[in-house]
Scaffold this motif. Sequence first.
Motif, mmCIF file in Angstrom:
data_model
loop_
_atom_site.group_PDB
_atom_site.id
_atom_site.type_symbol
_atom_site.label_atom_id
_atom_site.label_comp_id
_atom_site.label_asym_id
_atom_site.label_seq_id
_atom_site.Cartn_x
_atom_site.Cartn_y
_atom_site.Cartn_z
ATOM 1 N N SER A 39 0.275 -1.257 0.383
ATOM 2 C CA SER A 39 -0.290 0.003 -0.065
ATOM 3 C C SER A 39 0.851 1.331 0.010
ATOM 4 C CB SER A 39 -1.452 0.200 1.395
ATOM 5 O OG SER A 39 -0.160 0.394 2.340
ATOM 6 N N ILE A 40 0.265 2.095 -0.787
ATOM 7 C CA ILE A 40 1.531 3.204 -0.617
ATOM 8 C C ILE A 40 -0.423 4.710 0.449
ATOM 9 C CG2 ILE A 40 2.280 5.594 -1.768
ATOM 10 C CD1 ILE A 40 2.222 3.131 -4.384
ATOM 11 N N ILE A 41 0.455 5.583 1.220
ATOM 12 C CA ILE A 41 -0.125 6.638 1.570
ATOM 13 C C ILE A 41 0.471 7.831 1.239
ATOM 14 C CG2 ILE A 41 0.614 6.041 4.073
ATOM 15 C CD1 ILE A 41 -2.340 6.732 4.959
ATOM 16 N N ALA A 42 -0.788 8.671 1.036
ATOM 17 C CA ALA A 42 0.137 9.917 0.912
ATOM 18 C C ALA A 42 -0.391 10.773 1.930
ATOM 19 C CB ALA A 42 -0.247 10.604 -0.843
ATOM 20 N N GLN A 43 0.205 11.593 1.983
ATOM 21 C CA GLN A 43 -0.286 12.590 3.219
ATOM 22 C C GLN A 43 0.378 14.174 3.177
ATOM 23 O OE1 GLN A 43 1.245 10.188 6.694
ATOM 24 N NE2 GLN A 43 1.431 12.213 7.121
ATOM 25 N N ARG A 44 -0.294 15.033 3.586
ATOM 26 C CA ARG A 44 -0.139 16.803 3.359
ATOM 27 C C ARG A 44 -1.037 16.687 5.250
ATOM 28 N NH1 ARG A 44 1.231 15.623 -0.356
ATOM 29 N NH2 ARG A 44 1.213 16.226 -2.519
ATOM 30 N N LEU A 45 -0.046 18.582 5.523
ATOM 31 C CA LEU A 45 -0.760 18.551 6.861
ATOM 32 C C LEU A 45 -2.223 19.700 6.552
ATOM 33 C CD1 LEU A 45 2.245 18.111 9.207
ATOM 34 C CD2 LEU A 45 -0.471 17.283 9.289
ATOM 35 N N MET A 70 -4.542 19.007 10.766
ATOM 36 C CA MET A 70 -4.760 18.478 10.838
ATOM 37 C C MET A 70 -4.000 18.027 9.893
ATOM 38 S SD MET A 70 -8.662 19.615 9.171
ATOM 39 C CE MET A 70 -9.161 17.987 9.370
ATOM 40 N N GLY A 71 -4.247 16.546 9.675
ATOM 41 C CA GLY A 71 -3.651 15.568 8.958
ATOM 42 C C GLY A 71 -4.826 15.324 7.542
ATOM 43 N N VAL A 72 -4.606 15.114 6.375
ATOM 44 C CA VAL A 72 -5.247 14.490 5.569
ATOM 45 C C VAL A 72 -4.221 13.714 4.496
ATOM 46 C CG1 VAL A 72 -6.509 15.760 3.166
ATOM 47 C CG2 VAL A 72 -6.208 17.428 5.008
ATOM 48 N N TYR A 73 -5.211 12.505 4.519
ATOM 49 C CA TYR A 73 -4.645 10.786 4.095
ATOM 50 C C TYR A 73 -5.424 10.685 2.098
ATOM 51 C CZ TYR A 73 -3.261 11.623 8.260
ATOM 52 O OH TYR A 73 -2.351 11.862 9.715
ATOM 53 N N GLU A 74 -4.347 9.911 1.397
ATOM 54 C CA GLU A 74 -5.116 9.679 0.222
ATOM 55 C C GLU A 74 -4.198 7.597 1.044
ATOM 56 O OE1 GLU A 74 -4.320 11.553 -3.323
ATOM 57 O OE2 GLU A 74 -3.078 9.627 -3.847
ATOM 58 N N LEU A 75 -4.749 7.318 0.594
ATOM 59 C CA LEU A 75 -4.543 5.393 0.566
ATOM 60 C C LEU A 75 -5.082 5.014 -0.575
ATOM 61 C CD1 LEU A 75 -3.318 3.588 2.331
ATOM 62 C CD2 LEU A 75 -5.166 3.159 3.740
ATOM 63 N N LEU A 76 -3.811 4.177 -1.091
ATOM 64 C CA LEU A 76 -3.856 3.603 -2.446
ATOM 65 C C LEU A 76 -3.591 1.624 -1.946
ATOM 66 C CD1 LEU A 76 -5.353 2.981 -5.219
ATOM 67 C CD2 LEU A 76 -2.413 3.668 -5.723
ATOM 68 N N ASP A 77 -4.425 0.957 -1.611
ATOM 69 C CA ASP A 77 -3.776 -0.388 -1.773
ATOM 70 C C ASP A 77 -4.367 -1.020 -2.761
ATOM 71 O OD1 ASP A 77 -4.336 -0.022 0.937
ATOM 72 O OD2 ASP A 77 -6.790 -0.271 1.079
ATOM 73 N N MET A 78 -2.748 -1.974 -3.097
ATOM 74 C CA MET A 78 -2.562 -3.298 -4.546
ATOM 75 C C MET A 78 -3.361 -3.890 -4.434
ATOM 76 S SD MET A 78 0.275 -0.926 -5.621
ATOM 77 C CE MET A 78 0.619 -2.494 -6.831
ATOM 78 N N GLY A 104 -11.951 2.543 -2.180
ATOM 79 C CA GLY A 104 -11.517 3.312 -1.270
ATOM 80 C C GLY A 104 -10.329 4.268 -1.405
ATOM 81 N N TYR A 105 -10.012 4.465 -2.737
ATOM 82 C CA TYR A 105 -9.124 5.530 -3.416
ATOM 83 C C TYR A 105 -9.850 6.967 -3.231
ATOM 84 C CZ TYR A 105 -6.076 8.562 -5.899
ATOM 85 O OH TYR A 105 -5.405 9.308 -6.619
ATOM 86 N N GLU A 106 -9.455 8.321 -2.833
ATOM 87 C CA GLU A 106 -10.152 9.294 -2.917
ATOM 88 C C GLU A 106 -8.828 10.327 -2.475
ATOM 89 O OE1 GLU A 106 -13.211 12.425 -2.987
ATOM 90 O OE2 GLU A 106 -13.002 9.528 -2.704
ATOM 91 N N PRO A 107 -8.802 11.004 -3.659
ATOM 92 C CA PRO A 107 -7.860 11.687 -4.154
ATOM 93 C C PRO A 107 -7.065 12.918 -2.702
ATOM 94 C CG PRO A 107 -8.621 11.353 -6.225
ATOM 95 C CD PRO A 107 -9.330 10.880 -5.167
ATOM 96 N N LEU A 108 -6.362 13.233 -2.897
ATOM 97 C CA LEU A 108 -5.828 14.320 -0.968
ATOM 98 C C LEU A 108 -6.842 15.607 -1.218
ATOM 99 C CD1 LEU A 108 -1.824 14.247 -1.054
ATOM 100 C CD2 LEU A 108 -3.522 13.135 0.729
#
Length: 582
Positions: A443-449, A502-510, A535-539
Amino acid sequence: MAFRKKIRLGDLLVDKGLITSDQLQLALQEQKKLGRKLGSTLVELGMIDEDSILKLLSNQLSIPLIDLTNYTYNEEVIRTLSESIARRYRAIVLEDRANDYLVGMADPTDLYAVDEIQEKLSKPLTQAIVRENDLLVTFDKVYRRTEEINALAEELGQELSDGSAELSSLLQGEMTDAPVAKLLQSIFEDAVQMGASDVHIEPDKTEIRIRQRVDGILHEQVMKEIQIAPAVVVRLKLMADLNISEKRLPQDGRFNMVVSGREIDVRLSTMPVQHGESVVMRILDQTRGALDIEHLGMPPALLKRFRKNFHLPNGMILVTGPTGSGKTTSLYAALQELNKAESKIITVEDPVEYQLSRVNQVQVNSKIGLNFAQVLRAALRQDPDIIMVGEMRDAETVEIGVSAAMTGHLVLSTLHTNDTVSTATRLIGMGVEGYLLATTLRSIIAQRLIRRTCTSCAQDYTPDAFESGWLRDQLAVDINRHRYKKGKGCLHCGFSGYHGRMGVYELLDMNTELAEALRRDDTQGFVEAAGRAQGYEPLVNVAHEYASQGLTTIEEVLKLAGQSRDELLEEESEELELEPEV
């Protein structure tokens, strides 16, 4: 004043049926041990909540209960009382009225405190009740050390200018003795008080700037005493055990110190600039430790998926985002949960940010050739179950990490990419074969604050024409179906309209489709498959969802999307100019 009669809080609470006599006796016994006020002891023991006590006192004394989080006040009025008096008696001047001062107190029954405060005021005081925690937060916002820092800088500058003290003598002594040390102590105390993540010290031609990064935004204080810059830099180098004679090359170091009763770890970086040396310090509060995974701010459904992934027995999990987006924090939170007696965990970091018991943490040292790849090879010979690599910086590190994931290890790491989809492309570009990624990547998780809207001054906000157009064109959003908010600015948020992040997260499961695209080295197919992944939702969509709930603003959504209002308007005007005349 509202009253002069001494009130016995315990008896009052028993009379009103809010606690029992037995509870009161137990609380009085604990109070003697702890040396605290009875009200605080009762709250700590869970016998009653603070608001119940304050409401009772408000009714009994016929004085108002004021919520400081939503109160608009004047900073100069608050400074009517000195910081020492305000903190000692837990009191704050809220209003300067024609015939009196309105003073909020955490304990209005403390007659001695009332008398002491009255002596400091030029007019009679009228009491109000405020929550103690809100009061302490307000103190930290108002009683900053700006004036103290300026005064110490001026004093140090005068000593250096007059030649009454040599630089070497100014650098001697403990942190509380040397003039330059007093200045640095105040700078650190102010930074910790404001919750700053970084402190920048920047010399210019005629001035020196102290800048603090709070909630991701820099706040500046300018001092004219440019002659103090060398003394400040040398003192910091001594604290970090760096070479004070080397001014031509960048240097990195770290040191620990106690500030306002809290142990902090300071990571220091120096860099030669036109008018001296610039210093940037990252402040890590060691008293907080690593963050619990439940407090990362992930939505429950996404947290469940993230947790499931890092509990897998093998494979690679990547956390991506720019510097300062909280990647390492997320990995530490995962390690906290994975840190069990039956698992051997090794981390390879540069630098080690928080110390975790039972975890074997290795600090990279490039000066002696101890780089990520070398440590990672050695770590694999230490029989680990889980390996955390601070950052996949080069092809060699990535290659070893992929090999480790293939041979039964769980590998956690970070990568500097903008989103989850571009991460796989980046890895392939670094030389990793697509079929290897398809086998190992879990999996890959992208995040921002992003900044939170200040709850104290938030008000309804209607997007302007530009924002409405952007939301419609880029996110297909109908603004009429959402309710946005924006902070107007108040003392609690430093008049920025924002408080905290606050964190904003984007999770991509293989999944099978994504893995097949990687095996074919089909990057475009991978992008398209990601858009269809469950379940994929862009940041940017996630950020807009928070904005529609009033938690953040459209301004922050635009910033996360990498959009500048001025640049977009400029592009629109250029497009209009290029359109042919009819």
